[in-house]
Enzyme design. Structure first.
Site, PDB file in Angstrom:
ATOM      1  N   CYS A 265     -33.436 -66.554  -1.982  1.00 34.91           N
ATOM      2  CA  CYS A 265     -33.870 -67.650  -2.862  1.00 34.91           C
ATOM      3  C   CYS A 265     -32.774 -68.625  -3.252  1.00 34.91           C
ATOM      4  O   CYS A 265     -32.893 -69.822  -2.991  1.00 34.91           O
ATOM      5  CB  CYS A 265     -34.500 -67.065  -4.109  1.00 34.91           C
ATOM      6  SG  CYS A 265     -35.817 -65.921  -3.724  1.00 34.91           S
TER       7      CYS A 265
HETATM    8  C1  UGA Z   1     -33.529 -65.330  -7.895  1.00 29.96           C
HETATM    9  C2  UGA Z   1     -33.768 -65.738  -9.353  1.00 29.96           C
HETATM   10  O1  UGA Z   1     -32.881 -65.017 -10.207  1.00 29.96           O
HETATM   11  C3  UGA Z   1     -35.220 -65.468  -9.771  1.00 29.96           C
HETATM   12  O2  UGA Z   1     -35.452 -65.956 -11.084  1.00 29.96           O
HETATM   13  C4  UGA Z   1     -36.155 -66.188  -8.791  1.00 29.96           C
HETATM   14  O3  UGA Z   1     -37.519 -65.957  -9.093  1.00 29.96           O
HETATM   15  C5  UGA Z   1     -35.883 -65.686  -7.380  1.00 29.96           C
HETATM   16  O4  UGA Z   1     -34.503 -65.961  -7.052  1.00 29.96           O
HETATM   17  C6  UGA Z   1     -36.806 -66.414  -6.442  1.00 29.96           C
HETATM   18  O5  UGA Z   1     -36.695 -67.650  -6.332  1.00 29.96           O
HETATM   19  O6  UGA Z   1     -37.724 -65.798  -5.894  1.00 29.96           O
HETATM   20  P1  UGA Z   1     -33.057 -62.979  -6.659  1.00 29.96           P
HETATM   21  O7  UGA Z   1     -32.865 -63.784  -5.417  1.00 29.96           O
HETATM   22  O8  UGA Z   1     -33.919 -61.773  -6.621  1.00 29.96           O
HETATM   23  O9  UGA Z   1     -33.692 -63.906  -7.827  1.00 29.96           O
HETATM   24  O10 UGA Z   1     -31.629 -62.515  -7.119  1.00 29.96           O
HETATM   25  P2  UGA Z   1     -30.647 -62.778  -8.349  1.00 29.96           P
HETATM   26  O11 UGA Z   1     -30.725 -61.665  -9.289  1.00 29.96           O
HETATM   27  O12 UGA Z   1     -30.835 -64.148  -8.876  1.00 29.96           O
HETATM   28  O13 UGA Z   1     -29.237 -62.703  -7.598  1.00 29.96           O
HETATM   29  C7  UGA Z   1     -28.915 -63.634  -6.567  1.00 29.96           C
HETATM   30  C8  UGA Z   1     -27.511 -63.441  -6.076  1.00 29.96           C
HETATM   31  O14 UGA Z   1     -26.574 -63.862  -7.061  1.00 29.96           O
HETATM   32  C9  UGA Z   1     -27.129 -61.997  -5.736  1.00 29.96           C
HETATM   33  O15 UGA Z   1     -26.424 -61.988  -4.517  1.00 29.96           O
HETATM   34  C10 UGA Z   1     -26.247 -61.572  -6.889  1.00 29.96           C
HETATM   35  O16 UGA Z   1     -25.316 -60.588  -6.527  1.00 29.96           O
HETATM   36  C11 UGA Z   1     -25.552 -62.880  -7.224  1.00 29.96           C
HETATM   37  N1  UGA Z   1     -25.044 -62.949  -8.619  1.00 29.96           N
HETATM   38  C12 UGA Z   1     -25.914 -62.866  -9.655  1.00 29.96           C
HETATM   39  C13 UGA Z   1     -23.687 -63.135  -8.841  1.00 29.96           C
HETATM   40  O17 UGA Z   1     -22.882 -63.238  -7.892  1.00 29.96           O
HETATM   41  N2  UGA Z   1     -23.240 -63.210 -10.132  1.00 29.96           N
HETATM   42  C14 UGA Z   1     -24.081 -63.139 -11.193  1.00 29.96           C
HETATM   43  O18 UGA Z   1     -23.606 -63.238 -12.346  1.00 29.96           O
HETATM   44  C15 UGA Z   1     -25.447 -62.950 -10.949  1.00 29.96           C
END
Ligand code: UGA
Length: 430
Positions: A265
């Protein structure tokens, strides 16, 4: 209510299962027969906490799956379009599945009374008005607003916490074509949820989804940039983030520095917004930088590894292949780029992930897939942690058994000070 969800991927399946759990009658549609069969047997085709349990509880009672889209639409009052909109090579979203679903929904509406169509798939602003409505009208011979209703209702669920997020949302966004359409969806949600519900127009709802994901990506690249500056000053960026997060205007979330964001996403939505801006004649400088910082962040692991040792013919252990913990999803996982680069440096790779090895093996058969952390660390010259699974948080003893205990932590999985005290050579990229 009677609900159809079209597309049984993350969004469609979780939406369907959650509505069924709330007492609605749900028909999940997917083109893949094996997926449909699995769902009907009560087995979730994706790994997601709580989903198997909730599916088993509802399948056959309030939820069934089928490949017959027409049957599903004709036997429901609301159809949620939840098909995928993957990235194309140029960054724009691929609308083939959306076009197909709109056409098939249109055909099914031909001799049906009023029906509400809800777009849940992530589509760039303007898609519902410019593509989805015209397709449905063309194939149904009906008019939006009069004969069928249409809304945009983006989802904000996180993989790994999909059911929990769906059942406990921060907000619900309803983009409505007309008041009648919006009222039906509003009433469906109002009964089951008590979070704020924002009603707006179609393209604003589409933009809220993209702007939200682009903002989350910006927060991550922002903290990674601050982290790169902190490193030069011997400042702990995690402490900086804690201090920043106490300001309620900033908030503590999404400020974890590391190897950058992956998944299906954040990267996809960022690229799509950059491309849309270009198409509109606008240069999105901030969004370009967010993407660029993220790409560079992955390579920092390689830079550090090279500064520690000559990588040629060395055995490197990768702990964590999923793009984040709690999922078997490897799409756009930083591990993909990092493993490729290490292979180019002539390293031998031993990898371990509690859930994502099967998926990774489909795209990379050149590495050894270990059956445990111990197995992955055996005879290894360097350990690199790329996903902060809980299983990796207390592995000091295992690392100490390496001939040269040496770790690059890409996600602050270990306590660096503790590791060093124990005699582990500990490096982090933040
Ligand atoms: C993301 C959004 O958080 C959701 O709200 C949204 O609905 C979803 O995309 C979507 O569009 O369907 P997701 O892809 O499941 O959700 O994952 P996240 O939890 O957002 O993490 C994304 C990436 O960012 C991961 O690789 C995670 O490790 C990284 N991340 C996250 C960081 O590097 N640092 C952080 O502080 C948080």
């Amino acid at each position: 209510m009677k609900i159809a969800t079209i597309g049984a991927g993350y969004v469609g399946l979780v939406t369907g299962v959650c509505f069924a759990d709330l007492g609605h009658e749900v028909i999940c549609v997917d083109v893949m027969e094996d997926k449909v069969e699995k769902i009907n047997e009560g087995i979730s085709p994706i790994y997601e906490r709580d989903l198997d349990y909730m599916l088993k509880k509802n399948v056959g009672k309030r939820l069934i799956a089928t490949t017959d889209l027409e049957y599903a639409v004709k036997n429901s009052e609301i159809s949620f379009i939840c098909v995928g909109t993957p990235s194309r090579d140029d960054g724009r979203i691929n609308l083939d599945y959306i076009r197909e679903a709109s056409r098939d929904v249109g055909k099914s509406l031909r001799d049906l009374g009023y029906h509400l169509v809800v777009v849940k798939s992530s589509v760039v602003p303007g898609t519902t008005e410019n593509l989805i409505i015209p397709e449905i009208e063309k194939y149904s011979g009906k008019n939006a607003g009069n004969d069928f209703g249409i809304c945009v209702n983006p989802e904000f669920l996180r993989e790994g916490l999909a059911a929990e997020d769906t059942l406990n949302p921060d907000r619900i966004i309803i983009g409505e074509f007309d008041k009648k359409s919006g009222d039906i969806l509003f009433n469906l949600y109002k009964k089951n949820f008590n979070c704020p519900i924002l009603r707006t127009n179609l393209r604003t709802a589409e933009m809220i989804k993209y702007a939200s994901n682009n903002f989350l990506a910006t927060k991550i690249s922002f903290i990674n940039e601050i982290s790169n500056i902190c490193q030069k000053l011997d400042i702990d960026v995690y402490e900086v983030a804690r201090g920043m997060g106490l300001d309620h205007r900033i908030g503590p979330h999404f400020l974890n520095a590391g190897v950058g964001f992956g998944g299906s996403c954040l990267p996809k939505d960022l690229k799509a917004m950059i491309k849309l801006s270009h198409d509109l004649g606008y240069e999105p400088k901030l969004l370009n930088s967010v993407l660029e910082i993220n790409e560079k962040q992955k390579l920092k692991v390689i830079e550090i590894a090279k500064s520690i040792m000559d990588l040629n013919k060395k055995t490197v252990t990768i702990l964590g292949l999923a793009f984040k913990p709690g999922t078997d999803d490897i799409r756009e996982s930083p591990a993909i780029t990092i493993v490729d680069k290490l292979l180019k440096e002539n390293c031998k790779i031993k990898a371990y992930d509690p859930k994502a090895m099967e998926n990774f093996e489909k795209i990379n058969k050149k590495i050894y897939y270990a059956n445990s952390v111990d197995d992955a660390l055996k005879d290894s010259d360097l350990c690199i942690i790329l996903t902060e699974w809980d299983e990796f948080r207390d592995i000091y003893d295992k690392i100490l058994r390496m001939k040269n205990p040496r770790v690059i932590d890409g996600r602050r999985t270990l306590d660096g000070k503790k590791a060093m005290k124990l005699g582990i050579e500990y490096f982090s990229i933040y």
